[in-house]
Design a protein around this motif. Structure first.
Motif, PDB file in Angstrom:
ATOM      1  N   ALA A 155      -1.571  -4.121  -3.952  1.00 41.86           N
ATOM      2  CA  ALA A 155      -0.300  -3.900  -4.628  1.00 41.86           C
ATOM      3  C   ALA A 155      -0.576  -3.615  -6.087  1.00 41.86           C
ATOM      4  O   ALA A 155      -1.437  -4.237  -6.708  1.00 41.86           O
ATOM      5  N   ILE A 162       5.969   0.147  -8.459  1.00 42.30           N
ATOM      6  CA  ILE A 162       5.290  -0.642  -7.432  1.00 42.30           C
ATOM      7  C   ILE A 162       4.814   0.252  -6.292  1.00 42.30           C
ATOM      8  O   ILE A 162       5.608   1.004  -5.716  1.00 42.30           O
ATOM      9  N   VAL A 163       3.553   0.150  -5.984  1.00 38.11           N
ATOM     10  CA  VAL A 163       2.963   0.845  -4.843  1.00 38.11           C
ATOM     11  C   VAL A 163       2.107  -0.161  -4.074  1.00 38.11           C
ATOM     12  O   VAL A 163       1.337  -0.911  -4.670  1.00 38.11           O
ATOM     13  N   VAL A 164       2.254  -0.192  -2.755  1.00 39.58           N
ATOM     14  CA  VAL A 164       1.407  -1.037  -1.914  1.00 39.58           C
ATOM     15  C   VAL A 164       0.577  -0.136  -1.020  1.00 39.58           C
ATOM     16  O   VAL A 164       0.987   0.980  -0.676  1.00 39.58           O
ATOM     17  N   ARG A 165      -0.585  -0.640  -0.640  1.00 39.18           N
ATOM     18  CA  ARG A 165      -1.514   0.167   0.146  1.00 39.18           C
ATOM     19  C   ARG A 165      -2.161  -0.697   1.237  1.00 39.18           C
ATOM     20  O   ARG A 165      -3.164  -1.362   0.987  1.00 39.18           O
ATOM     21  N   ASN A 176      -0.580   5.064   1.302  1.00 39.94           N
ATOM     22  CA  ASN A 176       0.202   4.748   0.108  1.00 39.94           C
ATOM     23  C   ASN A 176       1.674   4.577   0.461  1.00 39.94           C
ATOM     24  O   ASN A 176       2.285   5.491   1.042  1.00 39.94           O
ATOM     25  N   LEU A 177       2.217   3.428   0.113  1.00 44.99           N
ATOM     26  CA  LEU A 177       3.645   3.186   0.274  1.00 44.99           C
ATOM     27  C   LEU A 177       4.251   3.019  -1.105  1.00 44.99           C
ATOM     28  O   LEU A 177       4.057   1.996  -1.769  1.00 44.99           O
ATOM     29  N   VAL A 178       4.997   4.015  -1.565  1.00 54.24           N
ATOM     30  CA  VAL A 178       5.591   3.990  -2.902  1.00 54.24           C
ATOM     31  C   VAL A 178       6.973   3.345  -2.800  1.00 54.24           C
ATOM     32  O   VAL A 178       7.917   3.937  -2.264  1.00 54.24           O
ATOM     33  N   LEU A 179       7.072   2.110  -3.309  1.00 55.38           N
ATOM     34  CA  LEU A 179       8.356   1.401  -3.237  1.00 55.38           C
ATOM     35  C   LEU A 179       9.304   1.853  -4.328  1.00 55.38           C
ATOM     36  O   LEU A 179      10.506   1.976  -4.110  1.00 55.38           O
ATOM     37  N   ASN A 180       8.778   2.068  -5.518  1.00 53.59           N
ATOM     38  CA  ASN A 180       9.549   2.629  -6.634  1.00 53.59           C
ATOM     39  C   ASN A 180       8.555   3.156  -7.656  1.00 53.59           C
ATOM     40  O   ASN A 180       7.358   3.241  -7.388  1.00 53.59           O
ATOM     41  N   GLU A 181       9.020   3.509  -8.842  1.00 52.59           N
ATOM     42  CA  GLU A 181       8.146   4.100  -9.847  1.00 52.59           C
ATOM     43  C   GLU A 181       7.090   3.133 -10.359  1.00 52.59           C
ATOM     44  O   GLU A 181       6.062   3.543 -10.882  1.00 52.59           O
ATOM     45  N   ASN A 197      -0.481  10.990   1.620  1.00 43.90           N
ATOM     46  CA  ASN A 197      -0.530   9.539   1.423  1.00 43.90           C
ATOM     47  C   ASN A 197      -1.552   8.833   2.313  1.00 43.90           C
ATOM     48  O   ASN A 197      -1.740   7.620   2.197  1.00 43.90           O
TER      49      ASN A 197
END
Length: 302
Positions: free
Chosen positions: A264, A225-228, A218-223, A184
């Motif tokens: 995002a 939503i991903v924030v970076r 990479n921060l995967v919040l759920n399937e 990540n």
């Protein structure tokens, strides 16, 4: 995951595009970044804001001759892929620029189309595994003289020739973008060089070299939503301008900026924000001072 990498790279690569030539409205709208690890089309809107002080004294202080200039640019941009190796991108800017003079307390402004930029890219490297992925893109581009260039803006003032919607010249860019990611954590680097030509009024802006690098995670919040978040640095060096074959001493220089941003991604919609603050600069023999600037965008992929 490929789609998500695009969103980060948009912000990282475009930092060099709005940091100015070295600063200005239409002068800073050339796109020099690349978008690795992306295999679909996109269309979006970007918004740039940057400001600076011009015509400072020899010690960098404001006087009655000094100006504060602000440049706001909205861009329509789109990219279309040809197969898996080629990409074509276009950017159409519209700028609003203002100049405030401290001595007379007067403000002038102008609005209009900027210089359109068209570029093409080729994917040299594209490898991926469960642990490490990397991409390498090379590109060339052309900036068209679609923005208004007003010769009198330079002749009638002692400021650098940046208060323009466009350069009045056809210019060219080359760029290399390398992106590597371990799980990540990723690193994106970009090198670009802009080659300017003389415009019809015998004014030649100096060529510009841009270097940028940023770390992202990479921060995967759920399937969906991903924030970076990302942090990095940008360095630009520009040669001096020429007019009628004579070098203009109070032009050119360098600036180094710190960057911090957040991306995002929600399904096919990407939003992002990047903030820049100067770390070091010496522009126009110290007669121009850049201030903090930022970029935001919303992009749709399909």
């Amino acid at each position: 995951m490929k789609k998500l990498t695009l969103l980060f790279t948009i912000l990282i690569s475009t930092t060099s595009s709005f940091a100015c030539d070295i600063c200005g409205g239409g002068l800073g709208n050339n796109y020099t970044g690349l978008l690795p690890n992306f295999n679909k089309r996109f269309v979006g809107i970007r918004y740039h804001f940057n400001a600076m002080y011009t015509q400072l004294d020899v010690n960098g202080n404001k006087t009655a001759l000094s100006n504060k200039e602000q440049y706001q640019t909205a861009e329509l941009w789109t990219a279309w892929n040809i197969g898996y190796k080629w990409r074509i991108m276009g950017i159409v800017p519209y700028s609003h620029i203002e100049k405030f003079n401290y001595g007379t307390s007067t403000k002038t402004q102008k609005n209009g189309l900027g210089d359109i930029h068209i570029s093409g890219y080729y994917n040299l490297i594209n490898t991926a595994s469960d642990v490490v992925s990397q991409t390498l893109w090379v590109g060339i581009g052309v900036k068209l003289p679609t923005g208004e260039y007003n010769k009198s803006e330079y002749i009638d003032s002692n400021s650098p020739n940046i208060y323009q919607l466009g350069t009045g010249s056809t210019d060219f860019t080359t760029s290399v973008n390398y992106d590597i990611r371990h799980k990540n954590l990723g690193l994106n680097t970009n090198v670009s060089y802009k080659i300017n030509t003389e415009n019809g009024d015998e004014y030649l802006y100096g060529n510009k070299l841009s270097l940028s690098g940023s770390l992202y995670y990479n921060l995967v919040l759920n399937e969906k939503i991903v924030v970076r978040p990302n942090i990095g640095m940008l360095h630009e060096t520009q040669q001096r301008d020429y007019t009628m074959g004579y070098k203009i001493q109070e032009t050119g220089g360098y600036n180094t900026d710190y960057n911090a941003g957040l991306e995002a991604n929600i399904k096919n919609i990407a939003v992002g924000f990047t903030y820049q603050t100067p770390a070091s600069q010496h522009i126009s023999q110290g007669r121009t001072e850049l201030i903090n600037k930022y970029l935001t965008h919303i992009t749709y992929t399909f």
